[in-house]
Scaffold this motif. Structure first.
Motif, short mmCIF file in Angstrom:
data_model
loop_
_atom_site.label_atom_id
_atom_site.label_comp_id
_atom_site.label_asym_id
_atom_site.label_seq_id
_atom_site.Cartn_x
_atom_site.Cartn_y
_atom_site.Cartn_z
N ILE A 200 0.91 -5.30 3.12
CA ILE A 200 -0.25 -5.95 3.75
C ILE A 200 -0.28 -7.39 3.23
CG2 ILE A 200 -2.78 -5.87 4.02
CD1 ILE A 200 -1.34 -3.32 5.06
N LEU B 16 0.49 4.02 1.29
CA LEU B 16 0.57 4.70 2.58
C LEU B 16 0.80 3.75 3.75
CD1 LEU B 16 -2.39 7.20 2.12
CD2 LEU B 16 0.06 7.62 1.84
N GLN B 17 0.24 2.55 3.66
CA GLN B 17 0.23 1.69 4.85
C GLN B 17 1.26 0.56 4.79
OE1 GLN B 17 -1.51 2.95 7.18
NE2 GLN B 17 -2.87 4.31 6.02
N MET C 7 -9.30 -1.56 3.64
CA MET C 7 -8.00 -2.18 3.36
C MET C 7 -8.01 -3.70 3.57
SD MET C 7 -4.25 -0.84 4.32
CE MET C 7 -4.15 -1.30 6.02
N PRO D 75 -6.24 7.40 6.03
CA PRO D 75 -6.75 7.22 7.40
C PRO D 75 -8.24 7.53 7.50
CG PRO D 75 -5.12 9.01 7.27
CD PRO D 75 -5.15 8.36 5.95
N HIS E 42 -4.56 3.52 0.96
CA HIS E 42 -5.67 3.56 1.92
C HIS E 42 -5.43 4.70 2.90
CE1 HIS E 42 -6.39 -0.50 0.24
NE2 HIS E 42 -7.66 -0.18 0.48
N LYS F 22 -3.37 5.90 10.52
CA LYS F 22 -4.56 5.03 10.46
C LYS F 22 -5.83 5.82 10.72
CE LYS F 22 -2.01 1.13 10.57
NZ LYS F 22 -1.06 1.44 9.50
N SER F 23 -5.70 6.87 11.53
CA SER F 23 -6.89 7.69 11.80
C SER F 23 -6.47 9.12 12.07
CB SER F 23 -7.68 7.12 12.99
OG SER F 23 -6.92 7.25 14.16
N ASP G 288 0.85 -1.18 0.00
CA ASP G 288 0.00 0.00 0.00
C ASP G 288 0.89 1.24 0.00
OD1 ASP G 288 -3.01 0.77 0.53
OD2 ASP G 288 -1.79 2.12 1.74
N SER H 96 1.40 8.98 5.25
CA SER H 96 2.03 7.65 5.39
C SER H 96 1.90 7.12 6.80
CB SER H 96 3.52 7.74 5.07
OG SER H 96 3.68 7.65 3.70
N GLY H 97 1.42 5.91 6.88
CA GLY H 97 1.37 5.22 8.17
C GLY H 97 0.23 5.68 9.07
N ILE I 59 -9.26 3.56 4.83
CA ILE I 59 -8.55 2.41 5.39
C ILE I 59 -9.51 1.32 5.87
CG2 ILE I 59 -8.41 3.23 7.78
CD1 ILE I 59 -5.42 2.41 7.69
#
Ligand code: GLU
Length: 300
Positions: A157, A153-154, A202, A226, A224, A294-295, A151, A291-292, A199
């Motif tokens: 996975i 940004l994440q 995801m 946040p 994905h 989640k919220s 991903d 990047s990274g 996200i």
């Protein structure tokens, strides 16, 4: 309409008409739009209207009105997912014909004792070897091949579908095509090269990549973003009673959405026109800032 020449970035925003656009969906729309424009790409608008029981009367019009008011400019015609029923059915038939999918009569009640994992029920394979007559869902066979993607940004996975979700539904018992199949077929048909979405979807991506592999489709890139939450951590969604975004003073709400995406608009933009706000955002968009994450808590 601009052309879809090979190599061109094609992005999309694909809201379901289950309610008006709320702040969280506005943020997703802004991110996917800016990412497409910053890549000199096309941005398609697809209304995912294939789940009538979940739809709310008038929601499609409300979504379109809101997007117009906020100054989004999509490329080409608005795409209604329901218009692609033949393509969905063709994909389903091909999977059935190759015995990659099978009919399943298990009801929710039959599955109460099934194991559960992070993705929900892990289907125990009850109907895998039988021929189910009568009303049935259709499930896609899975195995434990590692399904991985990077991903934007994440990061990486990884899922093993057979043990994490089990065979999953691609046509529901009520005869409606399931989200995973419809979204994969449409993104392929529409030539989407990168998917920017929330996200919360995801976890679904490996199942969608599995479908892409079996249908011999390309796999787009994924980013994905946040989820937007209230101060108490609840995400903006219909379930938490998120209201539709306002249709007046839209500049202010648009700037709030951009702030949520860490765009940091300068104070003078508060007096600017919608067009100037978009122009500034396009110049300053850097998806990597998310990047990274989640919220993101909506502070304004
Ligand atoms: N229609 C889905 C939703 O509104 C989004 C699908 C997607 O972006 O893949 O949640």
């Amino acid at each position: 309409m601009q052309t879809r020449e090979p190599g061109r970035y094609i992005g999309r925003f694909a809201p379901s008409p289950s309610g008006p656009l709320h702040f969280g969906s506005l943020v997703t729309a802004v991110a996917s739009y800016l990412q497409a424009r910053a890549n000199n790409g096309l941005w398609l608008l697809r209304i995912e209207d294939i789940d009538p029981p979940r739809e709310q009367a008038g929601a499609t019009d409300e979504i379109l009105t809101a997007l117009e008011r906020y100054g989004f400019e999509w490329d080409g015609e608005i795409i209604l997912q329901s218009a692609s029923a033949a393509a969905h059915e063709a994909a389903l038939s091909s999977l059935l014909a190759r015995q990659l999918a099978y009919r399943c009569r298990c009801s929710r009640r039959d599955l109460v004792d099934a194991p559960r994992g992070e993705l929900g029920i892990i289907y125990p394979g009850t109907c895998r070897n039988g021929t189910a007559d009568g009303e049935a869902a259709i499930r896609l066979r899975t195995d434990n091949t590692e399904i991985a993607f990077d991903d934007l940004l994440q990061g990486r996975i990884v899922q093993h579908l057979e043990s994490e979700s089990g065979d999953f539904v691609i046509e529901r018992r009520d005869g409606l095509i399931a989200y995973h199949l419809a979204v994969v077929v449409d993104d392929e048909v529409q030539g989407v090269t990168e998917i920017v979405r929330g996200i919360d979807l995801m976890d679904s991506t490996p199942r969608q990549i599995w479908l892409q592999r079996l249908l011999e489709y390309r796999t787009p890139r994924y980013a994905h973003i946040p989820v937007i939450t209230h101060a108490n951590g609840d995400k903006f969604s219909k379930l938490t009673g998120a209201p539709g975004i306002p249709l007046q003073r839209v500049e202010q709400t648009l700037l709030e959405a951009m702030t949520a995406l860490d765009l940091r608009p300068p104070p003078e933009l508060a007096q600017a026109t919608l067009q100037d706000i978009w122009n500034w955002a396009r110049e300053n968009w850097l998806i990597g800032k998310l990047s990274g994450l989640k919220s993101i808590i909506k502070t304004a």
